[in-house]
Design an enzyme around this catalytic site. Structure first.
Site, PDB file in Angstrom:
ATOM      1  CG  HIS A 168     -49.186  10.847  13.160  1.00 45.16           C
ATOM      2  ND1 HIS A 168     -48.261  10.380  12.272  1.00 45.16           N
ATOM      3  CD2 HIS A 168     -48.512  11.628  14.035  1.00 45.16           C
ATOM      4  CE1 HIS A 168     -47.056  10.861  12.610  1.00 45.16           C
ATOM      5  NE2 HIS A 168     -47.200  11.632  13.672  1.00 45.16           N
TER       6      HIS A 168
ATOM      7  CG  HIS B  46     -42.710  11.845  12.681  1.00 46.88           C
ATOM      8  ND1 HIS B  46     -42.140  10.987  13.556  1.00 46.88           N
ATOM      9  CD2 HIS B  46     -43.809  12.341  13.271  1.00 46.88           C
ATOM     10  CE1 HIS B  46     -42.879  10.949  14.662  1.00 46.88           C
ATOM     11  NE2 HIS B  46     -43.884  11.758  14.513  1.00 46.88           N
TER      12      HIS B  46
END
Lengths: 218, 334
Positions: B58, B221
């Site tokens: 991330h 995700h």
């Protein structure tokens, strides 16, 4: 049968090998429901366990110590949600196996029931949520009932693994209610839950292990 | 998928090593755990410690937000997977200045379990007080009635910002938690995915998507969205995202917001500013004032395409936290 600490370690090594073989399949299932890494995650965890089995645990004879180390090692290598879930299972099993160098059939029954209940408690999931619990709860319930009826561990464990398989297969038909896949709604129907699948693989590996070593101490 | 990696198994270790060596004046790795990173600069005694964390992939979330004005430490997980309790506990011990530590993370099953276990250990074994605030900003991840099931996405950035500032102001543990929760309460996000990400270990796409399709309301995700639809123009995407957000939180004429248009990893700044342009138009038509705006890659999903829009409704208290200066390797606000 009876299981010594070295037998327990042999079983864990077979799980390591099995996970390597099934890694891609577990990822494939997870790609349809989550981020596609369940096989990778399991592999990271079990490879770390393998390292412990070959080193620090090589001379350990306390089955409880072996099981707690497997749980903690898996947890630290993995994190994620499967980390705490499987770790809790093996740590609850460790409580049953504490200070024992040999596990008899009663210990093994209690071990696997504690394992299944531990996972359920940690994840706060129910049957029907499309998780590992769909495999583990029918497994544990059947094991307890069947052992009381037959007093025959291998037969009871075999019944329990059949119930686990049925539970795993049932996850295809249900909408996911936990974890990342819960957001998919109807789109999760038709796909078998990867966690329910890896849990089934571990239990069925144990059945295979006791069948190939039945009627002896390993 | 082409990636700049060595052995895919080592991507997280090698990224952390590179990051720590690139910014030694900002960040250091704890000897006790190589997934535990803390601010290299001394923080004030009795300041509440801010601990963030989550999966890798991330970036700049989450390690990029350790620095002055934001977090004091970060626990780094595997790709898109929560860190285990070990690094969380090590960071907790390192950043506790006697006033306790606040854990900020997204509402994901794995994070809830691992941070929860670490908090129990911090209390039992180390006698450190831990507070927690979870990000639940993604309106697409569950209906409004089930807000406690919602996930955190890019809005986590605003929660770090608010809590980091509150800790810097000298607030105590309960107050920092209150502000973090209030920031979450006032923040909503929603995103679209136009192309998937690829996990380094498998090289496989996280979801299948046609050239003319997009995933609406995706997770960060690479999870598929709540619905697949035809690829729309930037304006129409912005309309959908902002309208869904405004249907979820009441922001009335004259009120002020902070806006974040967040890229997911492979979306050019050009596209993000085109989306921002429309977001600004919609808000200004409704008489909602943009107090401060952020456009860029703040919390990404490897090389996923698409973007998310986040609005945080402001009051005086939250405005003060948004104004507070920050100096992190991947984010500076003067």
């Amino acid at each position: 049968m009876e299981l010594t600490s070295s037998g327990l370690k042999d079983f864990f090594k077979e799980v390591v090998e099995m996970i390597e073989k099934e890694k891609d399949y577990l990822c494939e299932l997870d790609r349809k429901l989550g981020d596609g890494d369940h096989g990778v995650t399991m592999s990271i965890g079990w490879q770390a366990v393998n390292n412990k089995l070959n080193n620090e645990l090589a001379d350990i004879e306390d089955c409880g110590k072996v099981s707690i180390t497997v749980g903690k090692t898996f947890l630290n290598a993995v994190g994620s949600s499967v980390g705490p879930l499987y770790a809790t299972g093996f740590m609850r099993g460790a409580k049953i196996a504490k200070n024992k160098t040999v596990l008899n059939e009663r210990d093994l029954t209690e071990y696997w029931v504690a394992f299944a209940k531990g996972v359920k408690e940690r994840g706060q999931a129910e049957v029907g949520d499309k998780t590992m619990v769909d495999t583990l709860e029918p497994f544990a319930n059947t094991l307890e009932v069947s052992i009381n009826n037959s007093q025959e561990f291998e037969a009871a464990f075999s019944d329990a693994v059949k119930a686990a398989e049925k539970g795993m297969n049932s996850t295809k038909d249900i909408i996911s209610k936990k974890g990342r896949s819960s957001r998919l709604g109807d789109r999760s129907i038709g796909v078998q839950d990867p966690g329910a699948t890896s849990a089934y693989f571990i239990l069925s590996k144990f059945l295979h292990f006791i069948k190939s070593n039945s009627a002896k101490t390993v | 998928m082409k990636k700049l990696v060595n052995n895919p198994v080592n991507v997280v270790e090698e990224m952390v090593e590179g990051y720590v060596r690139a910014h030694p004046d900002y960040i250091k790795q704890l000897q006790s755990n190589d997934r535990a990173l803390v601010n290299a600069r001394e923080t004030k005694e009795n300041k509440v410690g801010i601990l963030i964390g989550g999966g890798s992939g991330h970036e700049p979330g989450f390690l990029g937000y350790v620095g002055e004005g934001m977090a004091d430490g970060v626990a780094v997980g595997n790709i898109f997977a929560s860190p285990s309790p070990d690094p969380i506990l090590e960071v907790t011990k390192a950043i506790d200045k006697g006033a306790g530590v606040v854990y900020l993370y997204g509402n994901y099953a794995g994070d809830v379990m691992n941070f929860g276990m670490a908090a129990e250990m911090a209390d039992l074994e180390e006698d450190i007080k831990v507070g927690m605030a979870l990000a639940t900003d993604d309106v697409a991840s569950a209906p409004k009635e089930e807000k406690d099931k919602r996930r955190g996405i890019a809005g986590e950035f605003f929660i770090y910002k608010a809590a980091g500032a509150a800790a810097d102001f000298g607030y105590d543990l309960e107050e920092v938690v209150r502000i973090a929760k209030k920031a979450n309460q006032n923040t909503r996000s929603m995103g679209v995915g136009t192309s998937p990400c690829y996990l380094p270990q498998t090289g496989e796409p996280s979801f299948e998507i046609g050239d003319n399709e997009m995933e609406i309301g995706l997770g960060h995700h690479g999870e598929p969205g709540i619905e697949k639809g035809p690829l729309e123009t930037a304006d129409k995407i912005a309309d959908r995202l902002v309208n869904d957000i405004l249907a979820d939180i009441e922001i009335t004429k004259g009120e002020e917001v902070a806006v974040l248009v967040n890229g997911l990893g492979s979306t050019p700044k050009m596209d993000l500013y085109i989306v921002y342009r429309r977001v600004e138009q919609i808000l200004s038509e409704r008489g909602i004032k943009i107090y401060r705006s952020y456009v860029g890659d703040y919390i990404t999903s490897l090389e996923m395409g698409g973007c998310s829009v986040t609005l945080m409704k402001l009051d005086k208290e939250l405005t003060d936290t948004i104004d507070h200066p920050v100096n992190c390797p991947m984010f500076v606000q003067k």
